[in-house]
Design a protein around this motif. Structure first.
Motif, PDB file in Angstrom:
ATOM      1  N   VAL A  53       0.742  -1.348   0.054  1.00  0.00           N
ATOM      2  CA  VAL A  53      -0.032  -0.053  -0.078  1.00  0.00           C
ATOM      3  C   VAL A  53       0.694   1.415   0.116  1.00  0.00           C
ATOM      4  O   VAL A  53       1.966   1.138   0.606  1.00  0.00           O
ATOM      5  CB  VAL A  53      -1.194  -0.168   1.205  1.00  0.00           C
ATOM      6  N   HIS A  54       0.463   2.274  -0.677  1.00  0.00           N
ATOM      7  CA  HIS A  54       1.282   3.414  -1.183  1.00  0.00           C
ATOM      8  C   HIS A  54       0.638   4.509   0.022  1.00  0.00           C
ATOM      9  O   HIS A  54      -0.494   5.067  -0.311  1.00  0.00           O
ATOM     10  CB  HIS A  54       1.272   3.874  -2.523  1.00  0.00           C
ATOM     11  N   LEU A  55       1.553   4.897   0.827  1.00  0.00           N
ATOM     12  CA  LEU A  55       1.013   5.624   2.064  1.00  0.00           C
ATOM     13  C   LEU A  55       1.710   7.247   2.198  1.00  0.00           C
ATOM     14  O   LEU A  55       2.137   7.475   3.129  1.00  0.00           O
ATOM     15  CB  LEU A  55       0.734   4.972   3.179  1.00  0.00           C
ATOM     16  N   LEU A 106       8.923  -4.157  12.772  1.00  0.00           N
ATOM     17  CA  LEU A 106       8.649  -3.175  11.694  1.00  0.00           C
ATOM     18  C   LEU A 106      10.454  -3.023  11.073  1.00  0.00           C
ATOM     19  O   LEU A 106      11.027  -2.653  11.999  1.00  0.00           O
ATOM     20  CB  LEU A 106       8.193  -2.031  12.115  1.00  0.00           C
ATOM     21  N   ASP A 107      10.411  -3.171   9.760  1.00  0.00           N
ATOM     22  CA  ASP A 107      11.679  -2.431   9.136  1.00  0.00           C
ATOM     23  C   ASP A 107      11.603  -1.324   8.700  1.00  0.00           C
ATOM     24  O   ASP A 107      10.883  -1.095   7.490  1.00  0.00           O
ATOM     25  CB  ASP A 107      12.085  -3.750   8.286  1.00  0.00           C
ATOM     26  N   ALA A 108      12.161  -0.465   9.179  1.00  0.00           N
ATOM     27  CA  ALA A 108      12.125   1.113   8.778  1.00  0.00           C
ATOM     28  C   ALA A 108      13.143   1.489   7.809  1.00  0.00           C
ATOM     29  O   ALA A 108      14.276   1.535   8.220  1.00  0.00           O
ATOM     30  CB  ALA A 108      12.064   2.008   9.914  1.00  0.00           C
ATOM     31  N   VAL A 136       8.580  -0.542   5.832  1.00  0.00           N
ATOM     32  CA  VAL A 136       8.161   0.767   5.092  1.00  0.00           C
ATOM     33  C   VAL A 136       9.311   1.258   4.347  1.00  0.00           C
ATOM     34  O   VAL A 136      10.472   1.058   4.992  1.00  0.00           O
ATOM     35  CB  VAL A 136       7.708   1.593   6.204  1.00  0.00           C
ATOM     36  N   ASP A 137       9.391   1.664   3.279  1.00  0.00           N
ATOM     37  CA  ASP A 137      10.313   2.486   2.582  1.00  0.00           C
ATOM     38  C   ASP A 137       9.807   3.533   1.496  1.00  0.00           C
ATOM     39  O   ASP A 137       8.627   3.481   1.175  1.00  0.00           O
ATOM     40  CB  ASP A 137      11.194   1.368   1.576  1.00  0.00           C
ATOM     41  N   ILE A 138      10.456   4.681   1.680  1.00  0.00           N
ATOM     42  CA  ILE A 138       9.944   5.845   0.695  1.00  0.00           C
ATOM     43  C   ILE A 138      10.323   5.523  -0.813  1.00  0.00           C
ATOM     44  O   ILE A 138       9.528   5.993  -1.628  1.00  0.00           O
ATOM     45  CB  ILE A 138      10.924   6.942   1.157  1.00  0.00           C
ATOM     46  N   ALA A 139      10.855   4.215  -1.042  1.00  0.00           N
ATOM     47  CA  ALA A 139      11.255   3.960  -2.474  1.00  0.00           C
ATOM     48  C   ALA A 139      10.015   3.173  -2.901  1.00  0.00           C
ATOM     49  O   ALA A 139      10.170   1.901  -2.646  1.00  0.00           O
ATOM     50  CB  ALA A 139      12.751   3.624  -2.760  1.00  0.00           C
ATOM     51  N   LYS A 140       9.255   3.485  -3.976  1.00  0.00           N
ATOM     52  CA  LYS A 140       8.103   2.259  -4.183  1.00  0.00           C
ATOM     53  C   LYS A 140       8.743   1.121  -4.765  1.00  0.00           C
ATOM     54  O   LYS A 140       8.084  -0.003  -4.849  1.00  0.00           O
ATOM     55  CB  LYS A 140       7.042   3.242  -4.889  1.00  0.00           C
ATOM     56  N   CYS A 156       4.717  -1.234   3.082  1.00  0.00           N
ATOM     57  CA  CYS A 156       3.939  -0.020   2.289  1.00  0.00           C
ATOM     58  C   CYS A 156       5.034   1.115   2.221  1.00  0.00           C
ATOM     59  O   CYS A 156       6.286   1.049   2.584  1.00  0.00           O
ATOM     60  CB  CYS A 156       3.106   0.300   3.466  1.00  0.00           C
ATOM     61  N   VAL A 157       4.766   1.752   1.084  1.00  0.00           N
ATOM     62  CA  VAL A 157       5.525   3.066   0.705  1.00  0.00           C
ATOM     63  C   VAL A 157       5.145   4.167   1.755  1.00  0.00           C
ATOM     64  O   VAL A 157       4.331   4.650   1.937  1.00  0.00           O
ATOM     65  CB  VAL A 157       5.107   3.482  -0.606  1.00  0.00           C
ATOM     66  N   GLY A 158       6.089   4.719   2.646  1.00  0.00           N
ATOM     67  CA  GLY A 158       6.156   5.748   3.419  1.00  0.00           C
ATOM     68  C   GLY A 158       7.128   6.125   3.902  1.00  0.00           C
ATOM     69  O   GLY A 158       8.255   5.909   3.444  1.00  0.00           O
ATOM     70  N   ASP A 159       7.053   7.472   4.579  1.00  0.00           N
ATOM     71  CA  ASP A 159       8.294   8.044   5.001  1.00  0.00           C
ATOM     72  C   ASP A 159       8.450   7.692   6.423  1.00  0.00           C
ATOM     73  O   ASP A 159       7.705   7.930   7.306  1.00  0.00           O
ATOM     74  CB  ASP A 159       7.849   9.496   4.921  1.00  0.00           C
TER      75      ASP A 159
END
Ligand SMILES: C[S@@+](CC[C@H](N)C(=O)[O-])C[C@H]1O[C@@H](n2cnc3c(N)ncnc32)[C@H](O)[C@@H]1O
Ligand SMILES: [Zn+2]
Length: 298
Positions: A53-55, A106-108, A136-140, A156-159
């Protein structure tokens, strides 16, 4: 396989989107309706074909692209980082920063997902407890590769600076060779939970830097500032240095050069020179920092 099955775990259950995620716009929890996550204010985010999911509020330009993550995946699958994930599992199993089953990780800054998948599996085996993984990663492009390879987990894509996860949901936050936001990590951890941060040491990929003539930092490499900052946010429970040398098959030099931001400033001429010269072995030199979230006094 039908579209719907793509987001399901192999045991037939879907990743726990509703339990873990929150809306990145209003911070309210989500309800899953069909293939969409919807918050009470009707902000709506669709699951991708593979259940990611792109968040992220707005698109983010990054140099971390599909080619880099595919190269990283190839290097990871060659066993390059196995001693690192084994050491993380051993250290975490020793401290046991978790209570009731399942253990939630969670892997940030998860990239293409290899580390989370291997650490979650290793921990499950080491402590005979179910694990639930989220990345979560900022790179889709990284998140897309992760979701395709490891459908049992939530991607998920997120910051990192504004993580789309609910408060106090995780036993462990992994943060491997990635930027950090300690306020967010503390918010998402349960009391007593742990942050596991991996930082490079001076010898990390040194032969690669030499063959590519990457200039050393002026004044020499030091990560003491990073470690001090970490320890001021989370009392340091453990610091483990992992240093080993890996023999390098010739076919892995190209992906090794492509997988790391260390080589971003390097000219084409240096790259092809390095490929001609070759490298027989490469050093991995990393520190694992483990800090605990202290229990809040009421
Ligand atoms: C060197 S890579 C490490 C990836 C992975 N942890 C690994 O070791 O293979 C750094 C990662 O941090 C991610 N990243 C950088 N800034 C970020 C941010 N603000 N939020 C989430 N991820 C971020 C990048 O997209 C990239 O995947
Ligand atoms: Zn919302």
């Amino acid at each position: 396989m039908s579209e719907m099955n793509h987001s399901l775990r192999q045991d037939g259950r879907r990743p726990p989107y509703e339990t873990l995620l929150r809306c990145p716009i209003c911070a309210e929890p989500f309800r899953l309706e069909g293939r969409s996550l919807i918050c009470p204010r009707r902000h709506c985010f669709d699951l991708s074909r593979h259940g990611a999911v792109h968040l992220l509020g707005r698109p983010h330009l990054t140099k971390y692209d599909k080619r880099l993550f595919e190269a990283r995946r190839r290097i990871c699958l060659s066993g390059f980082y196995e001693p690192l994930s084994d050491a993380i599992v051993e250290a975490v199993a020793g401290i046991r920063p978790f209570g009731a089953s399942p253990i939630r990780l969670l892997d940030a800054g998860c990239g293409e997902g290899y580390h989370l998948a291997r650490i979650a599996a290793g921990l499950r085996q080491a402590v005979s407890t179910e694990t639930i993984g989220a990345g979560v990663d900022i790179a889709k492009e990284g998140v897309a590769l992760a979701a395709k390879a490891y459908p049992d987990m939530l991607w998920c894509v997120g910051d990192i600076a504004q993580c789309p996860f609910r408060d106090g949901r995780f036993d462990i936050v992994l943060n491997i060779l990635s930027p950090s936001n300690y306020r967010e990590f503390a918010r998402m951890l349960k009391d007593g939970g742990a942050v596991v941060k991996v930082v490079p040491e001076a010898g990390y990929l040194q032969e690669l830097r030499e063959v590519l003539s990457v200039k050393p930092d002026s004044g020499g490499y030091s990560n003491e500032r990073t470690i001090r900052l970490f320890a001021s946010s989370f009392p340091l429970a453990e610091r483990v240095r992992v240093r080993y040398t890996v023999p390098l098959k010739p076919s892995l030099l190209e992906p090794l050069i492509a997988m790391t931001p260390l080589t971003w400033g390097v000219s084409e001429a240096s790259r092809s020179g390095a490929l001609k010269k070759g490298l027989s072995a490469i050093t991995v030199d990393l520190s694992i920092l483990i800090g605990r979230k202290t229990r809040q006094r009421s």
